[in-house]
Structure formats: structure tokens, C-alpha cells
Design an enzyme around this catalytic site. Structure first.
Site, PDB file in Angstrom:
ATOM      1  N   HIS A 209      -6.144  -2.210 -12.994  1.00 27.59           N
ATOM      2  CA  HIS A 209      -5.721  -3.589 -12.841  1.00 27.59           C
ATOM      3  C   HIS A 209      -5.654  -4.339 -14.162  1.00 27.59           C
ATOM      4  O   HIS A 209      -4.670  -5.014 -14.419  1.00 27.59           O
ATOM      5  CB  HIS A 209      -6.502  -4.377 -11.798  1.00 27.59           C
ATOM      6  CG  HIS A 209      -5.715  -5.586 -11.386  1.00 27.59           C
ATOM      7  ND1 HIS A 209      -4.590  -5.496 -10.594  1.00 27.59           N
ATOM      8  CD2 HIS A 209      -5.794  -6.874 -11.747  1.00 27.59           C
ATOM      9  CE1 HIS A 209      -4.036  -6.676 -10.472  1.00 27.59           C
ATOM     10  NE2 HIS A 209      -4.737  -7.530 -11.163  1.00 27.59           N
TER      11      HIS A 209
ATOM     12  N   ARG B 189       6.057   3.970  -0.084  1.00 28.29           N
ATOM     13  CA  ARG B 189       6.446   4.052  -1.481  1.00 28.29           C
ATOM     14  C   ARG B 189       6.304   5.503  -1.934  1.00 28.29           C
ATOM     15  O   ARG B 189       5.775   6.336  -1.211  1.00 28.29           O
ATOM     16  CB  ARG B 189       5.552   3.142  -2.311  1.00 28.29           C
ATOM     17  CG  ARG B 189       4.107   3.598  -2.345  1.00 28.29           C
ATOM     18  CD  ARG B 189       3.193   2.632  -3.056  1.00 28.29           C
ATOM     19  NE  ARG B 189       3.379   2.653  -4.492  1.00 28.29           N
ATOM     20  CZ  ARG B 189       2.430   2.261  -5.357  1.00 28.29           C
ATOM     21  NH1 ARG B 189       1.261   1.824  -4.928  1.00 28.29           N
ATOM     22  NH2 ARG B 189       2.650   2.278  -6.649  1.00 28.29           N
ATOM     23  N   ARG B 190       6.750   5.795  -3.137  1.00 34.52           N
ATOM     24  CA  ARG B 190       6.544   7.090  -3.785  1.00 34.52           C
ATOM     25  C   ARG B 190       6.917   8.262  -2.882  1.00 34.52           C
ATOM     26  O   ARG B 190       6.172   9.229  -2.780  1.00 34.52           O
ATOM     27  CB  ARG B 190       5.070   7.241  -4.171  1.00 34.52           C
ATOM     28  CG  ARG B 190       4.612   6.229  -5.168  1.00 34.52           C
ATOM     29  CD  ARG B 190       3.153   6.396  -5.455  1.00 34.52           C
ATOM     30  NE  ARG B 190       2.853   5.995  -6.823  1.00 34.52           N
ATOM     31  CZ  ARG B 190       1.668   6.098  -7.380  1.00 34.52           C
ATOM     32  NH1 ARG B 190       0.677   6.603  -6.701  1.00 34.52           N
ATOM     33  NH2 ARG B 190       1.471   5.722  -8.613  1.00 34.52           N
TER      34      ARG B 190
ATOM     35  N   TYR C 186      -2.631  -6.887 -16.775  1.00 33.28           N
ATOM     36  CA  TYR C 186      -2.687  -8.063 -17.653  1.00 33.28           C
ATOM     37  C   TYR C 186      -2.407  -7.694 -19.096  1.00 33.28           C
ATOM     38  O   TYR C 186      -1.980  -8.526 -19.882  1.00 33.28           O
ATOM     39  CB  TYR C 186      -4.016  -8.797 -17.461  1.00 33.28           C
ATOM     40  CG  TYR C 186      -4.056  -9.349 -16.069  1.00 33.28           C
ATOM     41  CD1 TYR C 186      -3.281 -10.458 -15.753  1.00 33.28           C
ATOM     42  CD2 TYR C 186      -4.744  -8.709 -15.049  1.00 33.28           C
ATOM     43  CE1 TYR C 186      -3.214 -10.925 -14.465  1.00 33.28           C
ATOM     44  CE2 TYR C 186      -4.682  -9.173 -13.752  1.00 33.28           C
ATOM     45  CZ  TYR C 186      -3.911 -10.280 -13.466  1.00 33.28           C
ATOM     46  OH  TYR C 186      -3.838 -10.733 -12.193  1.00 33.28           O
TER      47      TYR C 186
ATOM     48  N   HIS D 134       6.897  -5.639  -5.186  1.00 35.60           N
ATOM     49  CA  HIS D 134       6.081  -6.648  -5.867  1.00 35.60           C
ATOM     50  C   HIS D 134       6.029  -6.402  -7.376  1.00 35.60           C
ATOM     51  O   HIS D 134       6.312  -7.278  -8.170  1.00 35.60           O
ATOM     52  CB  HIS D 134       4.668  -6.650  -5.276  1.00 35.60           C
ATOM     53  CG  HIS D 134       3.635  -7.251  -6.175  1.00 35.60           C
ATOM     54  ND1 HIS D 134       3.549  -8.611  -6.373  1.00 35.60           N
ATOM     55  CD2 HIS D 134       2.678  -6.703  -6.958  1.00 35.60           C
ATOM     56  CE1 HIS D 134       2.565  -8.861  -7.231  1.00 35.60           C
ATOM     57  NE2 HIS D 134       2.027  -7.720  -7.594  1.00 35.60           N
ATOM     58  N   PHE D 135       5.673  -5.167  -7.769  1.00 34.67           N
ATOM     59  CA  PHE D 135       5.445  -5.015  -9.214  1.00 34.67           C
ATOM     60  C   PHE D 135       6.738  -4.867 -10.005  1.00 34.67           C
ATOM     61  O   PHE D 135       6.707  -4.966 -11.223  1.00 34.67           O
ATOM     62  CB  PHE D 135       4.395  -3.944  -9.533  1.00 34.67           C
ATOM     63  CG  PHE D 135       4.743  -2.522  -9.206  1.00 34.67           C
ATOM     64  CD1 PHE D 135       5.766  -1.874  -9.864  1.00 34.67           C
ATOM     65  CD2 PHE D 135       4.000  -1.815  -8.275  1.00 34.67           C
ATOM     66  CE1 PHE D 135       6.061  -0.569  -9.585  1.00 34.67           C
ATOM     67  CE2 PHE D 135       4.296  -0.497  -7.984  1.00 34.67           C
ATOM     68  CZ  PHE D 135       5.334   0.124  -8.644  1.00 34.67           C
ATOM     69  N   HIS D 136       7.871  -4.680  -9.319  1.00 34.65           N
ATOM     70  CA  HIS D 136       9.113  -4.766 -10.092  1.00 34.65           C
ATOM     71  C   HIS D 136       9.448  -6.227 -10.419  1.00 34.65           C
ATOM     72  O   HIS D 136      10.241  -6.490 -11.314  1.00 34.65           O
ATOM     73  CB  HIS D 136      10.271  -4.077  -9.371  1.00 34.65           C
ATOM     74  CG  HIS D 136      10.278  -2.584  -9.602  1.00 34.65           C
ATOM     75  ND1 HIS D 136       9.547  -1.715  -8.847  1.00 34.65           N
ATOM     76  CD2 HIS D 136      10.891  -1.825 -10.548  1.00 34.65           C
ATOM     77  CE1 HIS D 136       9.726  -0.476  -9.299  1.00 34.65           C
ATOM     78  NE2 HIS D 136      10.538  -0.520 -10.337  1.00 34.65           N
TER      79      HIS D 136
END
Lengths: 64, 180, 589
Positions: free
Chosen positions: C234, C448-449, C238, C385-387
Site C-alpha cells: 500500500h 480481475r487478472r 503513495y 479503480h487503480f487505472h
């Protein structure tokens, strides 16, 4: 304020997520909007933008 | 230090939002709906000797009370046992406690379109309870990458009418009884 | 023009630092090109639009996509930005050129080894593969080269951090009473966070995964290595985001025509990230057995408080942009938006990235919600989300920032601003299509994946539209994104090949509206903040790790299980202490 190409492009960009989510919003009111309706609405928006650009765009005299 | 008024208002609203989120989740997890979390209550198991385990050695469904069942599932590359070669059968209107573990690598166990979803980790047992209200069929899939055949790892849950299930269950019991 | 270029351009003032920045950017952009190409293949494959590879090879592509973009592109670019920012804001060159080249060399070597191990999977007879994805969860095993390359890369980043701390120490010797310049402050706090968090992955790789892949130890404890991964997994989020934040805080206001709203609040934001980034990793493990609910609850509260620095950033960035627009003659409540310099791809790219980050933040709140998470865990929602976050807030900011930064280190003018503008807009539109459809597909339960999520025994259902439409959206979005990367690389390549310019870009950064003078000096006490960050990590991780080792068959797994011992009372104490501490932090901030 001049209606530049850059502003037109950014407006087009922001219209895409709004158009895609239109069906969700319609869904809240139990209206099932088909994909083709969304495409037509987006197309009308683009046409409007082109007309405005023709009237007030970089090439023409700015009214402001 | 100097903080502008608008910044202070924004800061306060942000904190209210955050505390609000935590409160709704705490409410959902404990009081109110009491959503069951996967945690360490399932205990552990030795993945190397899974075949000799009293439950996971012959995984499947087991009646534990009136409308109460335990289901043991082993996930391994690239099948669910039971689930893949034969459907995982449960009766309608029952409360089923799942015990899921993995035999080789980390897998996922997701009942498609629901929030019944867990990781299956070698050595750990995931325990969670599901209520099956209506008869029907659900898909199960592995949602944690587990190797080159990950995309074919699937199964089904068959929610049967009580009478149908009972006769199937009895037959099963007799078969295993006969073998012993 | 009266001024000579030497007064302005970074490349003339700090030629050696500019060379380092160019080298790191070069590796970053090569990785971006390859990674984006893999992304295109995946987008077309999993939607069944075009299949040029075997489904089994999909996972090799996916590993390459994740490692090359999320680790190599982002972190090499970060190193370039940080090296530039430290030299610029301290106004001094790095202490040792050789040392700078040493970390660039080590990181690059590690990258090459890891990439070779991954791509080896495409050559059947080589006997080498690393199809373990970006998260490399054991007991999936990669070739030892994969882990060794990764370890070298991480040590390289540690040395890079040391380089910047050495610059700071040398600067401090001559400027004892001064406040740390803002950009250097951002670099140093980010690197402290990185040191604290990479301990987890370093322990996992060096003590467990390398010996295990070489056959020196029999087995590993899968839950332990997974938890150690997320201890690092995580904060790395950041680590990607902080260079973007550095640009949003220090560069974007200038591009908008104004200046940063508040220097002290920028410092507070970076400190909050330092403190809260690491003790949240368990929120990636809400669905893992073997971790008590109490620990998941702590991770959840910490995660929610981590919203605070991002919400503060949203305020500051928008306020700084509005200030810039008004300096440029913007009026009204909303009309000032029109006065922003939309023609400038560096500005427009960052602004669009910020807007998408807000959307990504909302889907992130769903992920963080301990119980709603069950609906979307490991579904396509998560990459959706993370794209938006790493794939747009970070990647698009980096590309947009390049339009302003690259000319400073090459001394040449940007090849084409219109192409740059088209590129950032294509990225935005492509990502809207792809990410929106991924979120929806995730709600329908599509995992996913997964190479070809078309199963034999059941169908996915979606409330609005059809799965087919979602597939087309993903394929269309992925194609636009790839074309956008091609335009970007082409524009940057022609920029670097262009003629030397007298004034490649306006590189001056104005002072903030509220400077650091009024803020408490304690903000600059890095040692104290490091101590608090370490304490929070110890509070959040000691008990879960002890439980995992004790119950999961010891450090190396395989042992006989021991009954669980953690009492509910202890959970409660930890939750209470941690929540109280978080509330306190919120109040201080």
C-alpha cells in the site's frame, strides 16, 4: 472570452463521462436508455459544439 | 499557523465525512446487518496432509442441525472440490457455513454476483456463513491468479428444493457408509 | 531576449544532474512503451476482440505490464523528478556524481534482470519464467533472477534516497536556521515513508523468497509473505502518488498562472502520508483468513483517515488553480475555469489527471469499506479503480509534467504542443471508457487478472446495458490509451532530438501565497515524525504478524498448526488506542 480549439477539446473530453453515465442516471428514474440514444445525444452535443465553434471560434471575430 | 477560513471549513467537513464512513462501516460490521467478516475463526490446517484431514480429506456437505449445514471446499489448481466436477449441492432455505482452504497456491472463492467471496490460502481455513433463500444455480469462480489455467477454474452451486436435496443427501450417506 | 539561457535552464546550471534525470526518464519511457503495448494486448485478449497470444501467455504479459508500469516507469520517473527537485530547491548539485550514477546503474541492472526473467516465460524451451504477477504471492514461484533483480532495484532506490539526504545534510551545514525548502521537504518525507515500508518487501524477498526459489529452504508461509507484500504494497501506492503531488503542489499552480495557496498545509499533507501510508496494508487483505477482524478494523480506520491528506490536496490544488485563473483575468463563480491555460498540455494533463483522481478516490472509498469490499474484491472493479489512480492521476501527471520538465533537462523546446494536448485528452477519454466499463464489469462479478473470463456454467449479469457493450468499451479505451502513449513517446523523442533553444520553457516557480514562516517549526523535525511513523507501524503490525507466524505453521509454513491465542480483549485495546491516536492526528492537522 475566446472559444479556442483547446477549450473545445477539453469540453469534448468532459462530455464523454457524462454521456456514459447518463444511462445510470436514467436508471435511477427507471428509464432504460439504450446505447444508441446515448450515442445520438453525444453526437448532438458535438454538432452543437461545432456550430458554436464556427460562430465564435478562433477563426471568427470574437464578440467579446 | 495561519489557516484560511475556507480551509478550516473544508478540514472540518472532511473529518465529518471520514468519521461518518467509519461509523457506517462499524454499524454494518457489528450492530444492524451484522455482516460476517472473514477472520481467523476458521483456524489452520496442514496443507501437506490435507488428504488425511477428517473433513478436507473428503470435502463436501454435512448436516449439523435443523436447516444447518457445514460445507468443506478444497481449492486446487484448477478445480474446486466439490464444485467443478460435480455441483456443490445445498438445500433451499438453509444456513450453510463454508470452510474453504487451498491445497497448493492461493486461490479465490467467489459466488458470482453476490458478496460471498473469500481468499483460499494454503494452511488457513476461511469460514463464513451464507443463507440460501431461493432454489437456483450460482456460478463459483477463482478470482485470485493461481497459474496458467486460472481462467478455467470454475464451478457451480446448486440450490435444490428441500425434498430433492434430502433424497440426494441420503443416497450420498449410504454410499459413503457402504464404502466404510 | 536579453537574458542568456544560463540564467534559466536547469541543464546549464546543473548539467550532471540533468544527465541523471535524462537517464532515469529514458528507462521510464522505454518501460512505458513496452508496458503499454502489453496492456493493449491484454485489453483486446480478455474482451475477445483480438487474440494474438495463448491464454496461458496472458499472465506473462500481465506480469510485464504490472512490473514495467507500476514499478519501473513510475519509480524511475520519480527518481528523475526528485533528483531535479532536490538540486533545484536546494540550489546545489548532488554531492557525488559517481554515487548518483551508481544508484541509476543498480536500479537499471535490477530492472533488466527482472524483465529478462519475466519475458523468459514467452520462450518455451528456456526453462525460465516469472508468471507471478506484480504481487508475486508465494507459493507461486518465479525464477530466482526475478527476485534478485527486484532486490537490486529496491536497494538502488535506497541509495537514491541516501543521495538526496546527503545533499540535504550538506545544505543544512550552510543554512542552519532555515526552513527546509518545500520540494526537498516533500522528497525527504516521501523517502522516509519508502524506507519504513520497503523493509517489509525486503524481508520477504531476501529472507524467504530468494532462498526458497534457490531451493535452500523447503517452503514459505503463504499468508506471511502475502502480508509482508501488502505491508509494502500500500505505501508503494503513495510512493507513486507523491511525485504527482509534488508537481500538483509546486508546478501546477505556476502553470495555471498563479502560485501555491499554502506552504504549511502542503507540509502537513506530506507528513500525514508519511504517518498513515504503512499501517493500512491489511485493507488489501479484508478477505484473508487467518487475520482477526480487529486488525482489519484498525487498517480500515487508518485508511479512512488517509482520505484527509487527499481531501486537503483537492482543496489546495483547486484553490491554487482558481487563484491562477483570476490572475489571468478570470471572473465569476465558475467562469474562471475558462480562463485557465487549456492550450498548455502540461497544465491540461495535470488538471484532467486531478479530476480523474477524484473519481478514483470515490471508488477507493468503496474498496476501503470493510464490508462493501466483499462485493468487489478481486473483481475487475479493482483494476478499474487503480487505472484512475496510478494509471491516470500518476501516469498522466507524469506525462503532462514531462512536457514541462523534459525541455529543462534537454535544453530543447517541446516538439508540439497541439499533439501534446491531443495526447492528454486521448488518455482522459480512453480511460473514461476503459475504467468505467471495468468498474461496471466488476459489479457484475467478472474477475480481475483472468485471461478469458467466459465460463462454461454461468453468465455474468449487468443491470444496465450488456456485458458485450462493456467488453467493447474496454477494448476501445485500451486502444485509445495505447495510441496516446505512442503520441507521447513520439513527441518526447522529437523534443529531445530538436535544436537547442535559448529559452526551452519558463522554469521559474513563484513563492507560495502563505509561506512557511508562520508554520510551527516542528513540521520540519524529520526525526520525530520518523519515530511516530515507526511507532504506528509497530502498533498496527506486531500482533497480526505474530498471529500469522504462530498460527500459520511458523516462519516457513509447513509446520503443525497451533491453536489461535489472540484474545478479543486485546483486539479491543488495540482498536481503541489506534482510533484515538488517529482522531488526535486529525485534530492536530
Amino acid at each position: 472570452m475566446k472559444f479556442t480549439k483547446a477549450r473545445a477539446l477539453v469540453l469534448i473530453a468532459f462530455s464523454v463521462p457524462l454521456a456514459i453515465e447518463l444511462r445510470t442516471v436514467a436508471g435511477f428514474f427507471n428509464v432504460e436508455l439504450p446505447l444508441i440514444a446515448v450515442a445520438v445525444i453525444e453526437f448532438l452535443f458535438l454538432a452543437l459544439l461545432f456550430v458554436l465553434y464556427g460562430l465564435y471560434g478562433e477563426g471568427s471575430e470574437s464578440p467579446a | 499557523m495561519e489557516i484560511h477560513t475556507y480551509e478550516k471549513v473544508w478540514l472540518a467537513l472532511s473529518l465529518v465525512l471520514i468519521v461518518g464512513f467509519i461509523a457506517t462501516i462499524a454499524y454494518g460490521a457489528s450492530a444492524g446487518p451484522g455482516i460476517d467478516m472473514i477472520d481467523d475463526k476458521g483456524g489452520t490446517v496442514d496443507p501437506a496432509t490435507l488428504d488425511e484431514h477428517p473433513k478436507f480429506g473428503d470435502p463436501g456437505i454435512e448436516k449439523t442441525g435443523e436447516n444447518q449445514y457445514d460445507v468443506y471446499v478444497v481449492a486446487r489448481q484448477f478445480v474446486f472440490e466439490p464444485g467443478t466436477s460435480e455441483p456443490l449441492r445445498v438445500p433451499e432455505g438453509s444456513t450453510v457455513t463454508f470452510h474453504v482452504t487451498a491445497a497448493d497456491v492461493i486461490h479465490g472463492f467467489e459466488v458470482v454476483g453476490t458478496n460471498a467471496n473469500t481468499m483460499a490460502i494454503p494452511g488457513q481455513v476461511a469460514e463464513f456463513t451464507v443463507e440460501f433463500d431461493e432454489a437456483g444455480e450460482y456460478g463459483i469462480l477463482c478470482n485470485e491468479y493461481c497459474g496458467s489455467g486460472h481462467h478455467v477454474m470454475e464451478g457451480t452451486i446448486l440450490v435444490m428444493e428441500q425434498s430433492e436435496f434430502d433424497s440426494w443427501y441420503e443416497q450420498q450417506e449410504q454410499q459413503t457408509g457402504g464404502e466404510n | 531576449m536579453a537574458t542568456t539561457r544560463s540564467d534559466r535552464a536547469f541543464v546549464d546550471k546543473f548539467p550532471h544532474e540533468a544527465a541523471i534525470v535524462k537517464a532515469t526518464f529514458l528507462v521510464a519511457f522505454v518501460a512505458l512503451g513496452i508496458g503499454a503495448f502489453f496492456g493493449l494486448i491484454q485489453a483486446l485478449h480478455r474482451t475477445n476482440v483480438l487474440r494474438v497470444i495463448e491464454s496461458a501467455d496472458y499472465y506473462t504479459m500481465l506480469t510485464g505490464h504490472g512490473v514495467l508500469l507500476a514499478i519501473v516507469f513510475t519509480i524511475f520517473f520519480l527518481c528523475g523528478v526528485f533528483h531535479w527537485a532536490v538540486a533545484r530547491s536546494l540550489n546545489r548539485p548532488a554531492e557525488s556524481r559517481l554515487f548518483s550514477w551508481a544508484w541509476v546503474g543498480l536500479m537499471t541492472t535490477g530492472t533488466v534482470l527482472t524483465t529478462v526473467a519475466i519475458l523468459g516465460g514467452l520462450v518455451p524451451n528456456l526453462g525460465m519464467s516469472a508468471d507471478v504477477l506484480f504481487t508475486f504471492y508465494a507459493p507461486l514461484q518465479a525464477h530466482p533472477l526475478f527476485y534478485i533483480g527486484l532486490a537490486m532495484f529496491i536497494v538502488g532506490t535506497w541509495l537514491a534516497g541516501a543521495d538526496w539526504f546527503l545533499s540535504y545534510r550538506a545544505w543544512r551545514a550552510n543554512n542552519s536556521g532555515e526552513r527546509i525548502p518545500l520540494q526537498t521537504f516533500m522528497v525527504l518525507t516521501t523517502m522516509i515513508m519508502w524506507y519504513v515500508s520497503t523493509i517489509g518487501v525486503a524481508v520477504s524477498v531476501v529472507f524467504f523468497l530468494i532462498p526458497w526459489s534457490l531451493g535452500l529452504i523447503e517452503s514459505v508461509n503463504p499468508l506471511l509473505t502475502r502480508t509482508l507484500f501488502w505491508y509494502f504494497g500500500h505505501p508503494i501506492v503513495y510512493f507513486w502518488l507523491m511525485p504527482a503531488y509534488l508537481m500538483w503542489y509546486t508546478v501546477l499552480p505556476k502553470l495555471a498562472g498563479g502560485r501555491l495557496f499554502s506552504d504549511p498545509l502542503a507540509r502537513v499533507v506530506f507528513l500525514l502520508f508519511l504517518l498513515l501510508s504503512t499501517p493500512v496494508g491489511i485493507h488489501h487483505q479484508y478477505l484473508d483468513p487467518g487475520i482477526a477482524e480487529g486488525f482489519k478494523f484498525i487498517a480500515m480506520t487508518n485508511t479512512m483517515f488517509l482520505l484527509l491528506p487527499s481531501l486537503l490536496t483537492a482543496f489546495t490544488v483547486v484553490a491554487s488553480m482558481e487563484h491562477g485563473a483570476r490572475q489571468r483575468g478570470g471572473k465569476g463563480y465558475v467562469r474562471w475555469l475558462g480562463a485557465l491555460p487549456w492550450r498548455d498540455p502540461a497544465f491540461t494533463g495535470m488538471a484532467l489527471a486531478g479530476a480523474m483522481f477524484a473519481a478514483g478516490g470515490f471508488s477507493g472509498m468503496i474498496n476501503a469499506g470493510m464490508n462493501i469490499n466483499y462485493l468487489i474484491h478481486n473483481t475487475l472493479w479493482v483494476p478499474g479503480h487503480f487505472h484512475l489512480t496510478v494509471g491516470t492521476a500518476v501516469a498522466l501527471t507524469m506525462m503532462a509534467g514531462s512536457y514541462w520538465l523534459v525541455p529543462q533537462v534537454t535544453g530543447t523546446k517541446l516538439y508540439s504542443r497541439p499533439i501534446g494536448l491531443l495526447q492528454v485528452i486521448m488518455w482522459f477519454v480512453g480511460m473514461v471508457f476503459m475504467s468505467n466499463a471495468m468498474h461496471r464489469a466488476g459489479l457484475a462479478g467478472i474477475p480481475r487478472r483472468t485471461a478469458e473470463p467466459q465460463y462454461q456454467n454461468f453468465e455474468f449479469l449487468t443491470p444496465i446495458g450488456s456485458i458485450f457493450e462493456l467488453r467493447v468499451q474496454i477494448a476501445l479505451g485500451g486502444t485509445l490509451l495505447f495510441l496516446s502513449v505512442v503520441l507521447f513517446l513520439f513527441n518526447i523523442l522529437l523534443t529531445s532530438l530538436g535544436d537547442e533553444s535559448d529559452r526551452p520553457v519558463d522554469a521559474a516557480l513563484p513563492e507560495p501565497l502563505s509561506g512557511p514562516e508562520g508554520s510551527p517549526r516542528i513540521l520540519d523535525n524529520l526525526a520525530m515524525w520518523t519515530g511516530i511513523a515507526a511507532l504506528l507501524v509497530i502498533l498496527a503490525y506486531t500482533l497480526p504478524l505474530a498471529g500469522i507466524i504462530q498460527n500459520g505453521g511458523g516462519l516457513f509454513g509447513g509446520g503443525l498448526p497451533v491453536p489461535a491465542t489472540l484474545s478479543a480483549g486485546l483486539d479491543f485495546v488495540v482498536v481503541t488506542v489506534s482510533s484515538a491516536f488517529n482522531t488526535l492526528l486529525g485534530v492536530i492537522a
